[in-house]
Design a protein around this motif. Structure first.
Motif, PDB file in Angstrom:
ATOM      1  N   GLY A  71       9.467 -10.725   2.404  1.00 44.19           N
ATOM      2  CA  GLY A  71       8.758 -11.046   3.633  1.00 44.19           C
ATOM      3  C   GLY A  71       7.305 -11.431   3.451  1.00 44.19           C
ATOM      4  O   GLY A  71       6.805 -12.255   4.189  1.00 44.19           O
ATOM      5  N   ARG A  72       6.617 -10.826   2.521  1.00 43.35           N
ATOM      6  CA  ARG A  72       5.210 -11.134   2.273  1.00 43.35           C
ATOM      7  C   ARG A  72       4.962 -11.116   0.769  1.00 43.35           C
ATOM      8  O   ARG A  72       5.851 -10.781  -0.001  1.00 43.35           O
ATOM      9  CB  ARG A  72       4.305 -10.111   2.960  1.00 43.35           C
ATOM     10  N   THR A  73       3.769 -11.483   0.362  1.00 41.50           N
ATOM     11  CA  THR A  73       3.433 -11.480  -1.057  1.00 41.50           C
ATOM     12  C   THR A  73       3.345 -10.049  -1.548  1.00 41.50           C
ATOM     13  O   THR A  73       2.415  -9.313  -1.198  1.00 41.50           O
ATOM     14  CB  THR A  73       2.112 -12.211  -1.305  1.00 41.50           C
ATOM     15  N   PHE A  74       4.309  -9.667  -2.360  1.00 41.17           N
ATOM     16  CA  PHE A  74       4.455  -8.289  -2.825  1.00 41.17           C
ATOM     17  C   PHE A  74       3.195  -7.801  -3.534  1.00 41.17           C
ATOM     18  O   PHE A  74       2.765  -6.661  -3.330  1.00 41.17           O
ATOM     19  CB  PHE A  74       5.663  -8.235  -3.758  1.00 41.17           C
ATOM     20  N   SER A  75       2.584  -8.648  -4.338  1.00 43.69           N
ATOM     21  CA  SER A  75       1.442  -8.225  -5.135  1.00 43.69           C
ATOM     22  C   SER A  75       0.214  -7.894  -4.282  1.00 43.69           C
ATOM     23  O   SER A  75      -0.728  -7.278  -4.789  1.00 43.69           O
ATOM     24  CB  SER A  75       1.083  -9.300  -6.164  1.00 43.69           C
ATOM     25  N   ASN A  76       0.227  -8.278  -3.025  1.00 40.25           N
ATOM     26  CA  ASN A  76      -0.896  -8.003  -2.139  1.00 40.25           C
ATOM     27  C   ASN A  76      -0.822  -6.637  -1.466  1.00 40.25           C
ATOM     28  O   ASN A  76      -1.650  -6.330  -0.605  1.00 40.25           O
ATOM     29  CB  ASN A  76      -0.987  -9.073  -1.042  1.00 40.25           C
ATOM     30  N   TYR A  77       0.150  -5.840  -1.856  1.00 39.18           N
ATOM     31  CA  TYR A  77       0.361  -4.548  -1.215  1.00 39.18           C
ATOM     32  C   TYR A  77       0.257  -3.402  -2.212  1.00 39.18           C
ATOM     33  O   TYR A  77       0.704  -3.507  -3.354  1.00 39.18           O
ATOM     34  CB  TYR A  77       1.747  -4.501  -0.557  1.00 39.18           C
TER      35      TYR A  77
END
Length: 124
Positions: free
Chosen positions: A26-32
């Protein structure tokens, strides 16, 4: 929105090992920032481990040396390697994602998304 799906739980004997996975979409995993929590029957949810975007980790004292958290940003997947399992590790394990990617939060309030969980049962 981030969708999280845990897998890898099961029944294992005391002293055994399991590797949990959490697939994110759903979203950029590395940003979490990512974390693992667990909840045993009749108990409150408990922090287990966290990892931030620069791969720094923080682990609950009672599992330190037995559990290892890691992430593969290319595969959008979070892992929890659990060794030397004990009956007190029995719980539903949840992965979580938080927008403050630099943090390694130990409170559920610091995370924005949770998966549905995977059951881990350790027999004595």
């Amino acid at each position: 929105q981030v969708q999280l799906v845990e897998s890898g739980g099961g029944l294992v004997q005391t002293g055994g090992s399991l590797r949990l996975s959490c697939a994110a979409s759903g979203r950029t995993f590395s940003n979490y920032a990512m974390g693992w929590f667990r909840q045993a029957p009749g108990k409150e949810r408990e922090f287990v481990a966290a990892i931030n975007w620069s791969l720094n980790t923080y682990v609950l004292d009672s599992v330190k040396g037995r559990f290892t958290i890691s992430r593969d940003n290319a595969k959008n997947t979070l892992y929890l390697q659990m060794n030397s399992l004990k009956p007190e590790d029995t719980a539903v394990y949840y992965c979580a994602a938080g927008r403050k990617a630099w943090t390694m939060g130990s409170s559920g309030d610091e995370y924005d998304y949770f998966g549905r969980g995977t059951q881990v049962t350790v027999s004595s």
